[in-house]
Design a protein around this motif. Structure first.
Motif, short mmCIF file in Angstrom:
data_model
loop_
_atom_site.label_atom_id
_atom_site.label_comp_id
_atom_site.label_asym_id
_atom_site.label_seq_id
_atom_site.Cartn_x
_atom_site.Cartn_y
_atom_site.Cartn_z
N ALA A 6 0.85 -1.20 0.00
CA ALA A 6 0.00 0.00 0.00
C ALA A 6 0.88 1.24 0.00
O ALA A 6 1.92 1.28 0.64
CB ALA A 6 -0.90 -0.01 1.23
N ARG A 7 0.47 2.24 -0.72
CA ARG A 7 1.17 3.52 -0.77
C ARG A 7 0.27 4.56 -0.12
O ARG A 7 -0.95 4.52 -0.26
CB ARG A 7 1.46 3.93 -2.21
CG ARG A 7 2.23 2.91 -3.00
CD ARG A 7 3.68 2.88 -2.59
NE ARG A 7 4.36 1.88 -3.39
CZ ARG A 7 5.44 1.25 -2.98
NH1 ARG A 7 5.96 1.51 -1.81
NH2 ARG A 7 6.02 0.36 -3.72
N PHE A 8 0.87 5.51 0.56
CA PHE A 8 0.10 6.53 1.26
C PHE A 8 0.68 7.90 1.03
O PHE A 8 1.86 8.04 0.80
CB PHE A 8 0.06 6.22 2.77
CG PHE A 8 -0.65 4.94 3.05
CD1 PHE A 8 -2.01 4.93 3.24
CD2 PHE A 8 0.03 3.74 3.07
CE1 PHE A 8 -2.68 3.75 3.46
CE2 PHE A 8 -0.63 2.56 3.30
CZ PHE A 8 -1.99 2.57 3.49
N GLY A 9 -0.16 8.91 1.08
CA GLY A 9 0.29 10.28 0.95
C GLY A 9 0.48 10.73 -0.48
O GLY A 9 1.00 11.80 -0.72
N GLY A 10 0.08 9.91 -1.44
CA GLY A 10 0.19 10.31 -2.83
C GLY A 10 1.55 10.09 -3.45
O GLY A 10 1.70 10.27 -4.65
N ARG A 11 2.53 9.69 -2.70
CA ARG A 11 3.86 9.47 -3.27
C ARG A 11 4.03 8.01 -3.62
O ARG A 11 3.86 7.13 -2.79
CB ARG A 11 4.94 9.86 -2.27
CG ARG A 11 5.05 11.36 -2.09
CD ARG A 11 6.17 11.75 -1.19
NE ARG A 11 7.43 11.14 -1.61
CZ ARG A 11 8.53 11.19 -0.87
NH1 ARG A 11 8.52 11.81 0.30
NH2 ARG A 11 9.64 10.62 -1.28
N GLU A 12 4.38 7.76 -4.85
CA GLU A 12 4.59 6.39 -5.31
C GLU A 12 5.83 5.75 -4.71
O GLU A 12 5.97 4.54 -4.70
CB GLU A 12 4.68 6.36 -6.84
CG GLU A 12 3.35 6.60 -7.51
CD GLU A 12 2.32 5.52 -7.19
OE1 GLU A 12 2.67 4.32 -7.18
OE2 GLU A 12 1.16 5.88 -6.93
N ASP A 13 6.75 6.56 -4.19
CA ASP A 13 8.00 6.02 -3.65
C ASP A 13 8.00 5.88 -2.13
O ASP A 13 9.03 5.66 -1.51
CB ASP A 13 9.18 6.89 -4.09
CG ASP A 13 9.08 8.32 -3.58
OD1 ASP A 13 7.97 8.75 -3.21
OD2 ASP A 13 10.11 9.02 -3.56
N VAL A 14 6.81 5.96 -1.49
CA VAL A 14 6.70 5.85 -0.04
C VAL A 14 5.70 4.75 0.31
O VAL A 14 4.58 4.74 -0.21
CB VAL A 14 6.25 7.19 0.60
CG1 VAL A 14 6.04 7.01 2.10
CG2 VAL A 14 7.27 8.27 0.33
N ALA A 15 6.10 3.84 1.19
CA ALA A 15 5.21 2.81 1.71
C ALA A 15 5.13 2.99 3.22
O ALA A 15 6.15 3.25 3.87
CB ALA A 15 5.73 1.42 1.38
N LEU A 16 3.94 2.87 3.78
CA LEU A 16 3.75 2.99 5.22
C LEU A 16 4.04 1.63 5.87
O LEU A 16 3.47 0.61 5.47
CB LEU A 16 2.32 3.42 5.54
CG LEU A 16 1.97 3.53 7.02
CD1 LEU A 16 2.81 4.61 7.70
CD2 LEU A 16 0.49 3.81 7.19
N VAL A 17 4.94 1.63 6.85
CA VAL A 17 5.26 0.44 7.63
C VAL A 17 5.15 0.84 9.10
O VAL A 17 5.73 1.83 9.53
CB VAL A 17 6.69 -0.07 7.33
CG1 VAL A 17 7.05 -1.25 8.24
CG2 VAL A 17 6.84 -0.45 5.87
N MET A 18 4.39 0.08 9.87
CA MET A 18 4.27 0.32 11.31
C MET A 18 5.31 -0.56 12.00
O MET A 18 5.40 -1.76 11.71
CB MET A 18 2.87 -0.06 11.80
CG MET A 18 1.74 0.68 11.13
SD MET A 18 1.66 2.42 11.55
CE MET A 18 1.34 2.33 13.29
N VAL A 19 6.09 0.01 12.91
CA VAL A 19 7.12 -0.73 13.63
C VAL A 19 6.68 -0.83 15.09
O VAL A 19 6.30 0.16 15.70
CB VAL A 19 8.49 -0.03 13.53
CG1 VAL A 19 9.55 -0.82 14.29
CG2 VAL A 19 8.89 0.15 12.07
N LEU A 20 6.75 -2.04 15.62
CA LEU A 20 6.31 -2.30 16.99
C LEU A 20 7.43 -2.99 17.75
O LEU A 20 7.93 -4.04 17.32
CB LEU A 20 5.05 -3.17 16.96
CG LEU A 20 4.35 -3.41 18.28
CD1 LEU A 20 3.80 -2.10 18.86
CD2 LEU A 20 3.21 -4.40 18.09
N ASP A 21 7.84 -2.41 18.88
CA ASP A 21 8.87 -3.02 19.72
C ASP A 21 8.29 -4.22 20.46
O ASP A 21 7.14 -4.20 20.89
CB ASP A 21 9.40 -2.02 20.74
CG ASP A 21 10.22 -0.91 20.13
OD1 ASP A 21 10.52 -0.98 18.92
OD2 ASP A 21 10.57 0.04 20.86
N CYS A 22 9.13 -5.23 20.64
CA CYS A 22 8.72 -6.42 21.39
C CYS A 22 9.95 -7.09 22.00
O CYS A 22 11.08 -6.82 21.60
CB CYS A 22 7.97 -7.40 20.48
SG CYS A 22 8.95 -8.08 19.15
#
Length: 139
Positions: A6-22
């Motif tokens: 999935a791409r977000f913010g209208g930029r084709e060169d940016v993918a949203l990744v959520m990072v979670l510490d564990c």
């Protein structure tokens, strides 16, 4: 969406990744894969584990193993919006979530619980306001 993450913010060169510490990658991967119905990438790194939706199209959840325990409230958290909050909370508790709020919180028509994953990371399970049915005029 088709093809690729999935791409977000209208930029084709940016993918949203959520990072979670564990603390434990295996335990967290089993828990979050069960919660989100994601699949874990092959175990290639002792510090990170990528979790992705089926087909790889969507937001990646990257688990990051850290040595220190969680000590304070998360500044950012995940919201899971579901059609039946009570059923989903019961399912998540069976997977290993812990209830942070015992009673549902209600605000502006929304109903939710705060839960925590096995590492204590808070997340919310929400049910959106009920839409009026034909004949229900909100009075």
């Amino acid at each position: 969406m088709t093809g690729g993450p999935a791409r977000f913010g209208g930029r084709e060169d940016v993918a949203l990744v959520m990072v979670l510490d564990c603390a434990d990658l295996d335990r967290s991967a089993v828990f979050w894969c069960g919660v989100l119905e994601y699949a874990a990438a092959p175990d290639a790194n002792a510090r990170y584990r990528a979790l992705q939706p089926p087909g790889g199209n969507g937001v990646e959840l990257l688990l990051q193993r850290v040595p220190e325990p969680k000590t304070a409230k998360n500044r950012m958290h995940l919201d899971l919006r579901v059609p039946d909050v009570e059923a989903e909370v019961a399912r998540l508790v069976a997977l290993g979530a812990r209830r942070v709020t015992d009673e549902p919180i209600a605000e502006d028509g929304w109903t939710w619980y705060v839960l925590a994953d096995p590492d204590g990371n808070e997340f919310c399970v929400l049910q959106q306001p009920k839409k009026p049915t034909d004949g229900d005029h909100g009075d």
